[in-house]
Design an enzyme around this catalytic site. Structure first.
Site, PDB file in Angstrom:
ATOM      1  N   ILE A  18      -3.658  -2.410  -4.672  1.00 23.27           N
ATOM      2  CA  ILE A  18      -2.813  -1.419  -4.801  1.00 23.27           C
ATOM      3  C   ILE A  18      -3.385  -0.613  -6.407  1.00 23.27           C
ATOM      4  O   ILE A  18      -3.855  -1.203  -7.247  1.00 23.27           O
ATOM      5  CB  ILE A  18      -1.419  -2.349  -5.513  1.00 23.27           C
ATOM      6  CG1 ILE A  18      -1.057  -3.031  -4.414  1.00 23.27           C
ATOM      7  CG2 ILE A  18      -0.381  -1.308  -6.198  1.00 23.27           C
ATOM      8  CD1 ILE A  18       0.132  -3.921  -4.824  1.00 23.27           C
ATOM      9  N   ARG A  36      -2.188   4.618 -10.627  1.00 26.05           N
ATOM     10  CA  ARG A  36      -0.727   5.255  -9.966  1.00 26.05           C
ATOM     11  C   ARG A  36       0.336   4.553 -10.472  1.00 26.05           C
ATOM     12  O   ARG A  36       1.359   5.289 -10.687  1.00 26.05           O
ATOM     13  CB  ARG A  36      -0.924   5.617  -8.803  1.00 26.05           C
ATOM     14  CG  ARG A  36      -2.077   6.389  -8.201  1.00 26.05           C
ATOM     15  CD  ARG A  36      -2.071   6.716  -6.661  1.00 26.05           C
ATOM     16  NE  ARG A  36      -3.182   7.596  -6.214  1.00 26.05           N
ATOM     17  CZ  ARG A  36      -3.612   7.857  -5.276  1.00 26.05           C
ATOM     18  NH1 ARG A  36      -2.880   7.600  -4.140  1.00 26.05           N
ATOM     19  NH2 ARG A  36      -4.701   8.656  -5.016  1.00 26.05           N
ATOM     20  N   CYS A  84      10.245   4.751  -2.199  1.00 23.78           N
ATOM     21  CA  CYS A  84       9.284   4.694  -1.270  1.00 23.78           C
ATOM     22  C   CYS A  84       9.849   5.179   0.050  1.00 23.78           C
ATOM     23  O   CYS A  84      10.850   5.645   0.149  1.00 23.78           O
ATOM     24  CB  CYS A  84       8.188   3.657  -1.232  1.00 23.78           C
ATOM     25  SG  CYS A  84       9.104   2.044  -1.262  1.00 23.78           S
TER      26      CYS A  84
END
Length: 222
Positions: free
Chosen positions: A136, A140, A160
């Site tokens: 991951i 970000r 998302c």
């Protein structure tokens, strides 16, 4: 005297007439009386029609939230990707910002909606891969958290595609900043991910270093 005699004569004739009538058939007494039921009053029918019309009108104005929508904290929301049918609900939130964690280009219809309502779009694309060992991108996640931590961007919607994994990781890291224990963080994550919870997500949240980010009070409303 003449009036009394006249009345007596009329009563006598009426009694004699009824005596001469044939008896009613027995089947008349045994017949089904359901056909004789009185129809409902017009007022009841009108109330029923008005109720149906009101229900239909309410259905047309129904606000439908996006998949997995929930309030995270004061001024912070989470969900799956809002589609066209969800936009009236999103409008009711009076958002200042939307934080999208999908890498794909944002749909034009959604962009038009954001522009029309003065909502700023932040997009930090994170791959939604189901591979168990895909890393991951921590950088970000940190950038996304900075957007959420800035109250000038509130109310903000984090989303998302399904509102489960990527959104769950951002919210989980936010909870670490709010000093939640890991058990509570994992419970919240699994409430949305359900049977599709990923061990890699749980590990990421557990190891995420919050030292470089400002810590929060228990709630943004404090």
């Amino acid at each position: 005297m003449r009036q009394e005699a006249t009345c007596s004569l009329v009563l006598t004739q009426d009694a004699q007439h009824r005596k001469n009538q044939p008896p009613l058939a027995e089947e008349d007494d045994d017949r089904d009386h359901t056909d004789d039921a009185m129809p409902p009053p017009c007022s009841i029918l009108l109330r029923q029609e008005e109720g149906e019309a009101t229900a239909a009108a309410a259905g047309e104005g129904l606000l439908v939230p996006p998949l997995n929508f929930a309030m995270v904290d004061h001024g912070v929301y989470r969900s799956g990707f809002p589609d066209i049918s969800n936009l009236p609900f999103v409008e009711s939130l009076r958002l200042r910002s939307v934080l999208c964690l999908c890498p794909e280009p944002y749909p034009e219809a959604n962009q038009e909606f954001l522009r029309a309502h003065g909502i700023r779009l932040f997009q930090f694309g994170i791959d939604g891969s189901k591979e168990p060992f895909v890393n991951i991108p921590e950088d970000r996640i940190r950038e996304a958290l900075k957007v959420v931590l800035d109250v000038a961007n509130h109310p903000v919607l984090i989303h998302c595609k399904r509102g489960k994994h990527r959104t769950g990781c951002v919210v989980g890291c936010l909870r670490k900043l709010q000093r939640w224990c890991l058990t509570s963080i994992f419970d919240e994550y699994q409430r949305f991910a359900a049977a599709k919870a990923r061990v890699s997500d749980l590990r990421f949240m557990e190891l995420f270093d919050i030292s470089s980010l400002k810590h929060l009070p228990a709630s943004f409303s404090c």
